[in-house]
Design a protein around this motif. Structure first.
Motif, short mmCIF file in Angstrom:
data_model
loop_
_atom_site.label_atom_id
_atom_site.label_comp_id
_atom_site.label_asym_id
_atom_site.label_seq_id
_atom_site.Cartn_x
_atom_site.Cartn_y
_atom_site.Cartn_z
N HIS A 14 1.00 -1.05 -0.18
CA HIS A 14 0.00 0.03 0.02
C HIS A 14 0.76 1.45 0.00
O HIS A 14 1.92 1.08 0.03
CB HIS A 14 -1.01 0.04 1.09
N SER A 204 -14.44 1.07 -1.30
CA SER A 204 -13.34 1.35 -2.23
C SER A 204 -11.85 1.26 -1.44
O SER A 204 -11.91 1.73 -0.15
CB SER A 204 -13.50 3.14 -2.55
N ILE A 205 -10.92 1.19 -2.00
CA ILE A 205 -9.54 1.25 -1.53
C ILE A 205 -8.70 2.19 -2.27
O ILE A 205 -7.36 2.18 -2.23
CB ILE A 205 -9.10 -0.10 -1.48
N ARG A 206 -9.52 3.20 -3.03
CA ARG A 206 -8.85 4.11 -3.69
C ARG A 206 -7.93 4.92 -2.65
O ARG A 206 -8.51 5.24 -1.73
CB ARG A 206 -9.78 4.90 -4.73
N ASP A 211 -3.35 2.59 -8.22
CA ASP A 211 -4.49 2.37 -9.16
C ASP A 211 -4.17 1.11 -9.70
O ASP A 211 -5.15 0.08 -9.89
CB ASP A 211 -4.76 3.41 -10.00
N ALA A 214 -5.12 -1.65 -7.09
CA ALA A 214 -6.41 -1.86 -7.05
C ALA A 214 -7.20 -2.65 -8.25
O ALA A 214 -8.13 -3.65 -7.99
CB ALA A 214 -7.08 -0.30 -6.88
N SER A 218 -8.97 -6.18 -8.18
CA SER A 218 -10.44 -6.42 -8.66
C SER A 218 -10.31 -7.59 -9.76
O SER A 218 -11.08 -8.48 -9.61
CB SER A 218 -10.87 -5.09 -9.23
#
Length: 237
Positions: A14, A204-206, A211, A214, A218
């Motif tokens: 992250h 959301s993990i934005r 990106d 993420a 997904s």
């Protein structure tokens, strides 16, 4: 050559990991930082939710646009458990004794380091940099260690530093074996476990991960509700 090595489970990687690496890179004037996803660490194997290969791919995607960041499959390629001391031995052989290797780790990991395989040798193979994590105080790391832990590590010395105050002169002056550098960096309050929980909840993990990561999570349906945990296998190591 001055090299940073940042190991971890990265389940997932992250922005907190990346920001800490970024600050250490510039403060210590490193040539590069190598991220090393752990394949089979002895104390965390049952905690993985993504396979070693998935975690390696996510680190690769997170670092691909930063030229001084790279990712090594060294622990995925090596059979058996993943021990940091063995990884550092291989990097020492690869880059030679004339290079300076910094082993970058969070304060929570460092407080368990006395239980790691050949931890005393680990401290002789690289200069350890301990970075802040939310909820942990770096200036209390030395006081929190027991006499037994200190003995197992060869009675290391500690130096507390703020990343904003580090100079080329201070880096050179404190480049010595057995000295643990506790470095205060900008500490983003992000954790991999919280990210996994957000994914499970469909939230959301934005702005917590890149990106690219993420999208990978997904696409591969990682950390989904009811999904069977993906643990490292022989095929992925």
């Amino acid at each position: 050559m001055h090299i940073g090595v940042m190991g971890g489970t990265f389940d997932p990687i992250h922005l907190g990991h990346l920001r800490a690496a970024e600050e250490i890179y510039w403060a210590f004037e490193l040539d590069k930082i190598i991220f090393v996803p752990a394949a089979r660490p002895p104390h965390k194997e049952d905690e993985f939710e993504a396979s070693a290969q998935h975690r390696y791919e996510m680190v690769s995607l997170a670092t691909v646009y930063t030229p001084y960041f790279s990712v090594s499959p060294i622990e995925l390629s090596r059979p058996g458990r993943s021990y940091s001391v063995e990884t550092l031995r291989e990097f020492r052989k690869l880059y030679g004794d004339e290079s300076t290797i910094y082993f970058i780790m969070g304060v929570d990991a460092f407080l368990d380091i006395a239980a790691w395989k050949e931890a005393r040798e680990l401290l002789s193979l690289a200069q350890v940099i301990v970075t802040a994590r939310p909820g942990w105080r770096l200036d209390e790391v030395e006081r929190s260690m027991t006499p037994e832990q200190r003995h197992l590590l060869g009675d290391p010395r500690f130096k507390y530093m703020r990343v904003s105050e580090i100079t080329r002169e201070s880096v050179t002056a404190h480049r010595e074996p057995g000295l643990v550098l506790s470095v205060e960096v900008v500490s983003l309050d992000i954790s991999s476990s919280e990210i996994r929980q957000l994914v499970k909840e469909g939230r959301s993990i934005r702005y917590l991960v890149t990106d690219t990561v993420a999208a990978y999570i997904s696409k591969n349906r990682l950390y989904q509700p009811g999904q069977k945990a993906h643990r490292p296998t022989e095929a992925s190591t």
